[in-house]
Scaffold this motif. Sequence first.
Motif, PDB file in Angstrom:
ATOM      1  N   PHE B 111      10.759  25.329 -16.630  1.00 20.65           N
ATOM      2  CA  PHE B 111      12.132  25.703 -16.924  1.00 20.65           C
ATOM      3  C   PHE B 111      12.353  26.079 -18.390  1.00 20.65           C
ATOM      4  CE2 PHE B 111      14.105  23.080 -13.208  1.00 20.65           C
ATOM      5  CZ  PHE B 111      13.443  23.908 -12.315  1.00 20.65           C
ATOM      6  N   PHE B 112      11.483  26.894 -18.945  1.00 21.09           N
ATOM      7  CA  PHE B 112      11.717  27.335 -20.316  1.00 21.09           C
ATOM      8  C   PHE B 112      11.921  28.842 -20.391  1.00 21.09           C
ATOM      9  CE2 PHE B 112       7.167  27.117 -19.656  1.00 21.09           C
ATOM     10  CZ  PHE B 112       6.716  28.335 -20.138  1.00 21.09           C
ATOM     11  N   SER B 113      11.643  29.523 -19.259  1.00 24.30           N
ATOM     12  CA  SER B 113      11.945  30.955 -19.232  1.00 24.30           C
ATOM     13  C   SER B 113      12.269  31.354 -17.797  1.00 24.30           C
ATOM     14  CB  SER B 113      10.771  31.774 -19.766  1.00 24.30           C
ATOM     15  OG  SER B 113       9.895  32.134 -18.722  1.00 24.30           O
ATOM     16  N   VAL B 114      13.193  32.324 -17.670  1.00 23.14           N
ATOM     17  CA  VAL B 114      13.604  32.782 -16.343  1.00 23.14           C
ATOM     18  C   VAL B 114      12.402  33.399 -15.623  1.00 23.14           C
ATOM     19  CG1 VAL B 114      15.207  34.252 -15.064  1.00 23.14           C
ATOM     20  CG2 VAL B 114      15.967  33.126 -17.139  1.00 23.14           C
ATOM     21  N   ALA B 115      11.598  34.145 -16.371  1.00 22.22           N
ATOM     22  CA  ALA B 115      10.441  34.806 -15.763  1.00 22.22           C
ATOM     23  C   ALA B 115       9.474  33.792 -15.170  1.00 22.22           C
ATOM     24  CB  ALA B 115       9.736  35.659 -16.817  1.00 22.22           C
ATOM     25  N   LYS B 116       9.215  32.726 -15.928  1.00 20.76           N
ATOM     26  CA  LYS B 116       8.279  31.697 -15.465  1.00 20.76           C
ATOM     27  C   LYS B 116       8.853  30.985 -14.235  1.00 20.76           C
ATOM     28  CE  LYS B 116       4.297  30.158 -16.434  1.00 20.76           C
ATOM     29  NZ  LYS B 116       3.172  31.097 -16.408  1.00 20.76           N
ATOM     30  N   THR B 117      10.149  30.708 -14.277  1.00 18.93           N
ATOM     31  CA  THR B 117      10.783  30.022 -13.145  1.00 18.93           C
ATOM     32  C   THR B 117      10.782  30.935 -11.917  1.00 18.93           C
ATOM     33  OG1 THR B 117      12.183  28.923 -14.766  1.00 18.93           O
ATOM     34  CG2 THR B 117      12.821  28.656 -12.482  1.00 18.93           C
ATOM     35  N   SER B 138      13.225  38.496 -12.435  1.00 19.60           N
ATOM     36  CA  SER B 138      13.859  38.053 -13.678  1.00 19.60           C
ATOM     37  C   SER B 138      14.321  39.256 -14.507  1.00 19.60           C
ATOM     38  CB  SER B 138      12.830  37.231 -14.454  1.00 19.60           C
ATOM     39  OG  SER B 138      13.070  37.316 -15.810  1.00 19.60           O
ATOM     40  N   HIS B 139      15.564  39.210 -14.951  1.00 19.35           N
ATOM     41  CA  HIS B 139      16.080  40.244 -15.861  1.00 19.35           C
ATOM     42  C   HIS B 139      16.743  39.495 -17.024  1.00 19.35           C
ATOM     43  CE1 HIS B 139      15.487  43.482 -12.895  1.00 19.35           C
ATOM     44  NE2 HIS B 139      15.760  42.540 -12.018  1.00 19.35           N
ATOM     45  N   GLU B 140      15.914  38.758 -17.723  1.00 18.94           N
ATOM     46  CA  GLU B 140      16.406  37.842 -18.753  1.00 18.94           C
ATOM     47  C   GLU B 140      17.227  38.549 -19.833  1.00 18.94           C
ATOM     48  OE1 GLU B 140      13.359  35.110 -19.607  1.00 18.94           O
ATOM     49  OE2 GLU B 140      14.766  33.626 -20.397  1.00 18.94           O
ATOM     50  N   LYS B 141      16.747  39.710 -20.288  1.00 17.19           N
ATOM     51  CA  LYS B 141      17.451  40.434 -21.355  1.00 17.19           C
ATOM     52  C   LYS B 141      18.830  40.876 -20.900  1.00 17.19           C
ATOM     53  CE  LYS B 141      13.817  42.256 -24.282  1.00 17.19           C
ATOM     54  NZ  LYS B 141      12.942  43.390 -24.491  1.00 17.19           N
ATOM     55  N   VAL B 170      19.069  28.083 -12.268  1.00 16.08           N
ATOM     56  CA  VAL B 170      19.109  29.081 -13.353  1.00 16.08           C
ATOM     57  C   VAL B 170      19.801  28.490 -14.590  1.00 16.08           C
ATOM     58  CG1 VAL B 170      19.885  31.390 -14.028  1.00 16.08           C
ATOM     59  CG2 VAL B 170      18.984  31.025 -11.744  1.00 16.08           C
ATOM     60  N   GLN B 171      20.874  27.734 -14.352  1.00 12.29           N
ATOM     61  CA  GLN B 171      21.581  27.100 -15.480  1.00 12.29           C
ATOM     62  C   GLN B 171      20.640  26.182 -16.267  1.00 12.29           C
ATOM     63  OE1 GLN B 171      24.908  24.548 -14.461  1.00 12.29           O
ATOM     64  NE2 GLN B 171      25.076  23.929 -16.618  1.00 12.29           N
TER      65      GLN B 171
END
Lengths: 189, 199
Positions: B111-117, B138-141, B170-171
């Motif tokens: 849980f440190f990046s959306v992509a990894k999760t 994941s569309h973190e940006k 996600v939160q």
Amino acid sequence: MKKEKKNECLVLRKKVATLIEDLTSLESYILDLFTFSPLPICFVSPIGVILEFNPAFEKISGYKFYEIIGEGIKKIFDEEEINKLIKEAMSRKEVWAKEMVLFTKERKEIPVSVFAKARKDEKGKAVGLFVGVFDLTEIKRTERELEEKVEDLEKFRKIAVGRELKMMELKEEIERLRAEIRGEPSQEY
Amino acid sequence: MTSQAITKEIIKEVMAVKGEVRGIVFKTDADFVLKEKGKESLKAVEEELARIGYPINYQKLKTMNFYPLGVRVLSLLVIKKVCHFSNKDIERMGAYAPKASFVVKLFARFFFSVAKTAEQAPKMWRKHYTIGRLTAESHEKERYTVVRLHDLTIHPILCSYLSGYFATIVQMVVNAPVKTTEIKCSHRGDEYHEFLMKW
């Protein structure tokens, strides 16, 4: 051949059942330990999000776990200070007894000593940190009381020493007056 | 609508869906009922489940064991009915679950990046459900993520629940309030369920 396969399947099922049983026991053990701990403990992600929060932390902070999990830890500590602590713990792997202030849900300030240790994955990369706090309220109160007592003693000492000096002055004055009455020449000091 | 009759047809339909789910989901549901409505309501839920022929003792369920998914959906429907919950309440119930789930904690390290999760989402799903397939983008940006649930059509109550559930996950990663919308749903004729989460 079919019978062999069936037996294999049965053995596998038994193994899975045993593993599930062990996992359930382990989960229960971890939960009991975490719940029992009188020390507030939480688990925080590398970006500072609270992911776990034990009952002792609920008690000291006033937040229920479901209110605080998913929130930033900056909600209960000063942002700058906690970011520094996270950085330190993630790089040095451990922070020991750092004095900080914890803000409760009612925004009451509680002095605490904070301990943090990074949790690493199988490759040794820090993936979060455990944060434990020790409530310093009582210690601080005792410290304050001791300081006040020392201050009082100091005042008393000053008064007592002052009184002693005054007594000596008075004694000398009496002696001088006696000598005068007896007609002896006064002694200059 | 706050409650819905649980007809024999509905029971038959949900029980016909094969697949199992881990006991932890029943536990978190029971926790939520206790927190929101108290012991009496949970007892009433158990009694209603027994009445319709699917008795559950939430206390005795094992978190790591697998149970029929149909029973889980019935449990959700009965909770909704007995506790007079709205769909929004069911969403809140879903949002509560990851905070109390031991299984989710196993994934906390990602849980440190959306992509990894997002990468771990299929595994996370498989740890809970033996049916259905979860994929995530994941569309973190751009501050959004899309989650798709394939091969699972059982009852729309699960959509409300999952909306809340995914939002909390996600939160936990982005440290910001998340709004979820189910933009595609297999109950509305779409090929799969698609949840859009923005923060």
